[in-house]
Design a protein around this motif. Structure first.
Motif, mmCIF file in Angstrom:
data_model
loop_
_atom_site.group_PDB
_atom_site.id
_atom_site.type_symbol
_atom_site.label_atom_id
_atom_site.label_comp_id
_atom_site.label_asym_id
_atom_site.label_seq_id
_atom_site.Cartn_x
_atom_site.Cartn_y
_atom_site.Cartn_z
ATOM 1 N N ALA A 116 -56.286 -26.007 15.173
ATOM 2 C CA ALA A 116 -57.055 -27.649 15.734
ATOM 3 C C ALA A 116 -58.054 -26.921 14.720
ATOM 4 N N LEU A 117 -58.405 -25.403 15.670
ATOM 5 C CA LEU A 117 -60.023 -25.062 14.076
ATOM 6 C C LEU A 117 -59.920 -26.117 12.527
ATOM 7 N N ILE A 118 -58.457 -25.630 12.156
ATOM 8 C CA ILE A 118 -59.237 -26.012 10.201
ATOM 9 C C ILE A 118 -58.958 -27.297 10.656
ATOM 10 N N MET A 119 -58.638 -27.819 10.958
ATOM 11 C CA MET A 119 -58.735 -29.218 10.368
ATOM 12 C C MET A 119 -59.790 -30.393 11.256
ATOM 13 N N LEU A 120 -60.278 -29.493 12.871
ATOM 14 C CA LEU A 120 -61.551 -29.278 12.700
ATOM 15 C C LEU A 120 -62.523 -30.097 12.198
ATOM 16 N N PHE A 121 -63.073 -28.654 11.669
ATOM 17 C CA PHE A 121 -63.810 -28.514 10.533
ATOM 18 C C PHE A 121 -63.993 -29.375 9.093
ATOM 19 N N GLY A 122 -62.572 -29.023 8.911
ATOM 20 C CA GLY A 122 -61.947 -29.134 7.542
ATOM 21 C C GLY A 122 -62.274 -31.145 7.618
ATOM 22 N N THR A 123 -62.342 -31.887 8.373
ATOM 23 C CA THR A 123 -62.359 -32.936 8.867
ATOM 24 C C THR A 123 -63.697 -33.514 9.041
ATOM 25 N N LEU A 124 -64.691 -32.874 8.983
ATOM 26 C CA LEU A 124 -65.476 -32.618 9.570
ATOM 27 C C LEU A 124 -66.561 -32.420 7.940
ATOM 28 N N ALA A 147 -64.336 -20.294 -2.400
ATOM 29 C CA ALA A 147 -64.021 -19.582 -1.471
ATOM 30 C C ALA A 147 -62.045 -20.028 -1.289
ATOM 31 N N TRP A 148 -62.027 -20.935 -1.939
ATOM 32 C CA TRP A 148 -59.977 -21.215 -1.257
ATOM 33 C C TRP A 148 -59.194 -20.923 -2.418
ATOM 34 N N ALA A 149 -60.164 -21.029 -3.716
ATOM 35 C CA ALA A 149 -59.731 -19.422 -4.977
ATOM 36 C C ALA A 149 -59.959 -18.014 -4.465
ATOM 37 N N ILE A 202 -59.302 -16.921 8.192
ATOM 38 C CA ILE A 202 -57.913 -17.852 7.750
ATOM 39 C C ILE A 202 -59.386 -18.765 7.941
ATOM 40 N N VAL A 203 -59.501 -19.277 8.843
ATOM 41 C CA VAL A 203 -60.484 -20.498 9.067
ATOM 42 C C VAL A 203 -61.146 -21.284 7.732
ATOM 43 N N TRP A 204 -61.483 -19.951 7.119
ATOM 44 C CA TRP A 204 -62.800 -19.885 6.008
ATOM 45 C C TRP A 204 -61.974 -20.500 4.505
ATOM 46 N N THR A 205 -60.965 -20.107 4.749
ATOM 47 C CA THR A 205 -60.398 -19.598 3.312
ATOM 48 C C THR A 205 -59.466 -21.178 3.594
ATOM 49 N N SER A 206 -59.471 -21.426 5.067
ATOM 50 C CA SER A 206 -58.359 -23.032 4.879
ATOM 51 C C SER A 206 -58.786 -24.478 4.457
ATOM 52 N N VAL A 207 -60.113 -23.911 5.026
ATOM 53 C CA VAL A 207 -60.670 -25.387 5.160
ATOM 54 C C VAL A 207 -61.503 -26.240 3.883
#
Length: 332
Positions: A116-124, A147-149, A202-207
């Motif tokens: 839920a957090l990943i989809m929220l911050f990723g969408t924004l 950050a992703w790599a 996890i959120v930082w690496t997945s957003v």
């Protein structure tokens, strides 16, 4: 004197034009049907190497893990190369354990919160990328890609340094702004604080994955639809609900599906931070299987837990796929 007259030419009969005959499979090539059949099997032939690699690299380990889950294997049997079949004892002991169901519930809640957090911050973040100018968009995309790599263990090491008890940057900043009780706070000493650090990692690496792909999806939306919505007097929220969201809904469904898989099977983030501690209170199913199998040298038990983890994930995904298919049918 007689005048000789020429005879009139006979009338010319018009013949209707003949239609060209349709080519048949055998025309022009003696083996046309055979070539068509061979061309029809070409896609399957091209897929054969990928299917063979998948069967060897994924199918064989799954089969061996399944066989191992029916064995009583510890260090003694492993050294002596003795195969001791235990039947369904490993599954019976696992399903009858309260710890297994406690860890299962913890894994489901952990996955739900983080997705839920990943989809929220990723969408924004993806919608922000669509609104920024070229230079700022390029700068933000570069930061997201970095950050992703970043490797998981490297990112975990950075977060351990940030949240260190004595010399951590987070505690120093909190102490500097007035929260003096946080000067020596142990972030990995409690269940919720440890989960906070893991979830932040996890959120930082997945957003970035969600944000960049969602921005790419927004570029496929025709600009004429926004112009038509503005002419109809639609506000920004109404334009998002009627134009943007319908185009992004398939992408959001697929991305959520992938994120559930990735978060549910997350292992290095949790194990590298505190190895499932304190007191095994932050173990999820992958970490629980590793600790029981490798840590306690109950390899058959660990294999059984991993098989049950796969089955639970498939059950969750089947329910989610039914929801996605039902939504697609409603849209039609």
């Amino acid at each position: 004197m007689s005048v000789r007259t020429h005879d009139a030419p006979p009338p010319v009969r018009s013949t209707p034009p003949t239609r060209p005959r349709r080519p048949r499979p055998g025309d022009g090539a003696p083996h046309g049907g055979r070539e068509r059949r061979s061309a029809g099997g070409l896609p399957y032939l091209l897929l054969l190497p990928a299917l063979a690699a998948t069967a060897v690299l994924l199918g064989w380990p799954l089969v061996m893990n399944g066989l191992l889950s029916f064995q009583n294997l510890n260090m003694t049997q492993l050294i002596q190369h003795v195969t001791e079949w235990a039947g369904t004892d490993n599954y019976r002991d696992t399903l009858g354990s309260e710890d297994f169901w406690r860890v299962t519930l913890r894994s489901v809640l952990f996955t739900a919160v983080n997705v839920a957090l990943i989809m929220l911050f990723g969408t924004l973040t993806g919608l922000l990328l669509a609104r920024l100018g070229p230079r700022m968009r390029l700068l933000l995309c570069a930061g997201l890609v970095l950050a992703w790599a970043m490797p998981v263990i490297a990112a975990t090491t950075v977060y351990q340094w940030l949240f260190a008890q004595r010399f951590g940057v987070v505690n120093w900043v909190l102490d500097a702004v007035g929260f003096h009780s946080m000067a020596g706070f142990n972030w990995t000493g409690g269940q919720m604080s440890t989960f906070f650090v893991i979830s932040l990692l996890i959120v930082w690496t997945s957003v970035p994955f969600v944000a960049i792909n969602l921005y790419a999806a927004t570029t496929t939306i025709p600009k004429e639809l926004y112009e038509a919505a503005s002419l109809d007097g639609a506000s920004a929220a109404q334009s998002f609900a009627t134009v943007t969201l319908p185009f992004l809904r398939p992408f959001l469904l697929v991305t959520t599906f992938l994120e559930v898989i990735w978060i549910f099977k997350a292992f290095p983030h949790i194990f590298a931070v505190n190895e499932g501690g304190p007191d095994r209170l932050t173990e999820t199913l992958p970490v629980y299987a590793f600790v029981e199998g490798v840590g306690n040298q109950h390899y058959g038990m660990g294999a059984a837990i991993s098989v049950l983890t796969i089955l639970i994930l498939l059950a969750l995904m089947s329910y989610y796929l039914r929801i996605a298919m039902r939504q697609e049918e409603d849209e039609k």
